[in-house]
Design an enzyme around this catalytic site. Structure first.
Site, mmCIF file in Angstrom:
data_model
loop_
_atom_site.group_PDB
_atom_site.id
_atom_site.type_symbol
_atom_site.label_atom_id
_atom_site.label_comp_id
_atom_site.label_asym_id
_atom_site.label_seq_id
_atom_site.Cartn_x
_atom_site.Cartn_y
_atom_site.Cartn_z
ATOM 1 N N ASP A 91 11.114 -1.573 0.892
ATOM 2 C CA ASP A 91 11.789 -0.449 0.218
ATOM 3 C C ASP A 91 10.893 0.784 0.307
ATOM 4 O OD1 ASP A 91 9.907 -1.684 -1.615
ATOM 5 O OD2 ASP A 91 10.706 -0.355 -3.160
ATOM 6 N N GLU A 153 9.341 -2.473 -4.497
ATOM 7 C CA GLU A 153 7.976 -2.200 -4.952
ATOM 8 C C GLU A 153 7.864 -0.836 -5.593
ATOM 9 O OE1 GLU A 153 3.803 -0.861 -4.893
ATOM 10 O OE2 GLU A 153 5.479 0.060 -3.839
HETATM 11 ZN ZN LIG Z 1 3.639 1.083 -0.904
#
Ligand SMILES: [Zn+2]
Length: 447
Positions: A91, A153
């Site tokens: 992501d 994340e």
């Molecule tokens: Zn990162």
């Protein structure tokens, strides 16, 4: 495989690596609320195909509760060989104001040997580092391999940390590589050996039942905003050093950048001085830092002639690896209560804490990766700290105290991660891939 064979395999694979990175960066996999889900899932699917293409016999997507799937792959260890966990995330940060980008954020564009695009460095370069390093071995891996590529994340939360706690066997390994870091400058290798932790909270000050006219009451009525400002400014001395008791300055065991380089990267204006004492490495990597990150006060355009009854601030504390987040939170909130003037009502809410990380000084994996970086870059790596936090690293360190955790990557300080015009230098990427493949070979042969 000999080091020379590994180097030429990586080199020969670079056109494919760049093509695959281009496909990944084209997908706007922003795993933030309010952004489309389909591209995130598309990036997961492409990551799965890429790991398969790297010769891993077992690859699958694993659901993560309340989040996007993690992509997982593994290959068993040859007899007697250690196992290495390879981590990255697929992501990306939102693009932000696209007017500030010189090329469209999701149309990867190569200029002067660097690929520009959101996620080109953070952390799709990490995904491709693992894929390309593994491809060099054509399915005959020198160590056991576990790969986990996270799907959310960048958006605050601890979903993968919970997942690791619940599924420790999936990630258990002798060495763990977090390819979500980078070198101070392109071509100058570094291992990140410490991460600061963080704590954050909201402080609210109340003084009056409600705001009152500043002409009729100002001069005697206690203003919540000035009370809050006095409290916030009390946290630093005139030099900009933190003066909250219990939060001493630390010392980092390694060199820092020069002040000039720091001023340039941070964009400090001419004539404005830096704050704090000690070396830059001490200040950025081994000491506490307190930042006011938000204020709830009337805006200038909405200002009326009133003494404020309530004011709020968001405060973030960065915590050196030697410190404890919960203790620091207590120290700072206790200090604010103590310095609050005029008996104002002070309350705290919305607490967040995350631990820092300190790598062990030595170990077989650390030795192997240092030699690999030296060979790939033609110069020995230095150790650096990172002022930001990676909560997953603290979780892994706590859950697997015997594992060696290694942090490196192709996100050099000029990569503009989380900013407009993010880029990855493609030669730097090649060197990091080479270093990772050399590391796997050397670590596998060493035991
Ligand atoms: Zn990162």
């Amino acid at each position: 495989m000999t080091p020379e064979e590994i180097e030429s395999a990586v080199e020969a694979g670079m056109p494919q690596t760049v093509e695959d990175l281009t496909r990944l960066v084209t997908i706007p996999s922003v795993a933030f609320p309010g952004h489309a889900e389909a591209p995130v899932l598309e990036a997961a699917a492409l990551t799965e195909r890429l790991l398969r293409s790297a010769g891993l016999p077992e690859v699958r997507q694993i659901p993560v509760e309340g989040s996007y799937p993690a992509v997982y792959g593994e290959a068993p260890a040859p007899p007697g060989a250690p196992t290495v966990l390879l981590y990255a995330h697929y992501d990306v940060q939102p693009a932000g104001d696209t007017a500030l980008w010189r090329t469209p954020p999701f149309e990867p564009t190569v200029v002067d040997g660097a690929m520009y695009g959101r996620g080109a460095a953070d952390d799709k370069s990490g995904v491709m580092t693992h894929v390309a390093a593994l491809r060099a071995f054509q399915g005959r891996f020198p160590v056991g391999i576990k790969v986990i590529v996270e799907g959310q994340e960048e958006y605050a939360g601890e979903r993968l940390e919970d997942f690791v706690e619940a599924n420790p066997e999936l990630v258990r390994a002798d060495a763990m590589v977090i390819a979500d870091c980078g070198n101070p400058r392109v071509g100058e290798p570094a291992l990140t050996t410490s991460l600061r932790g963080m704590a954050a909270f909201t402080v609210e000050v109340r003084t009056l039942a409600e705001a009152v006219h500043s002409g009729a009451f100002g001069g005697a009525a206690p203003d919540a905003l000035s009370a809050l400002m006095r409290m916030l400014t009390a946290m630093h001395d005139d030099n900009g050093d933190v003066r909250v008791p219990g939060l001493p300055r630390g010392v980092f065991p390694g060199a820092s950048d020069s002040e000039d380089e720091f001023r340039a990267t941070a964009g400090v204006l001419d004539g404005v001085s830096l704050v704090g004492g000690g070396s830059l490495a001490d200040r950025l990597w081994a000491s506490y830092a307190i930042t006011v990150t938000g204020l709830d006060v009337p805006t200038v355009t909405g200002a009326i002639n009133a003494v404020q009854a309530v004011a709020r601030a968001r405060v973030t504390v960065r915590i050196p690896a030697s410190g404890d987040a919960k203790t620091a939170l207590d120290d700072v909130t206790g200090f604010l209560e103590k310095v609050a003037p005029w008996g104002v009502k002070v309350s705290f809410s919305d607490f967040v804490t995350g631990s820092g990380f300190q790598a062990g000084a030595e170990g077989p994996a650390r030795d192997a990766v240092e030699r690999a970086l030296e060979r790939a870059f033609g110069r020995a790596p230095r150790q650096v700290g990172q002022g930001g936090s990676i909560p997953l690293v603290a979780t892994l360190a706590r859950r697997f105290p015997a594992a060696e955790i290694l942090l490196y990557g192709a996100e050099d300080e000029g990569a503009a991660i989380h900013a407009p015009n993010e880029r990855v230098d493609l030669e730097e990427l090649r060197r990091i891939i080479t270093a990772e493949a050399l590391f796997l070979a050397e670590y596998g042969a060493g035991r």
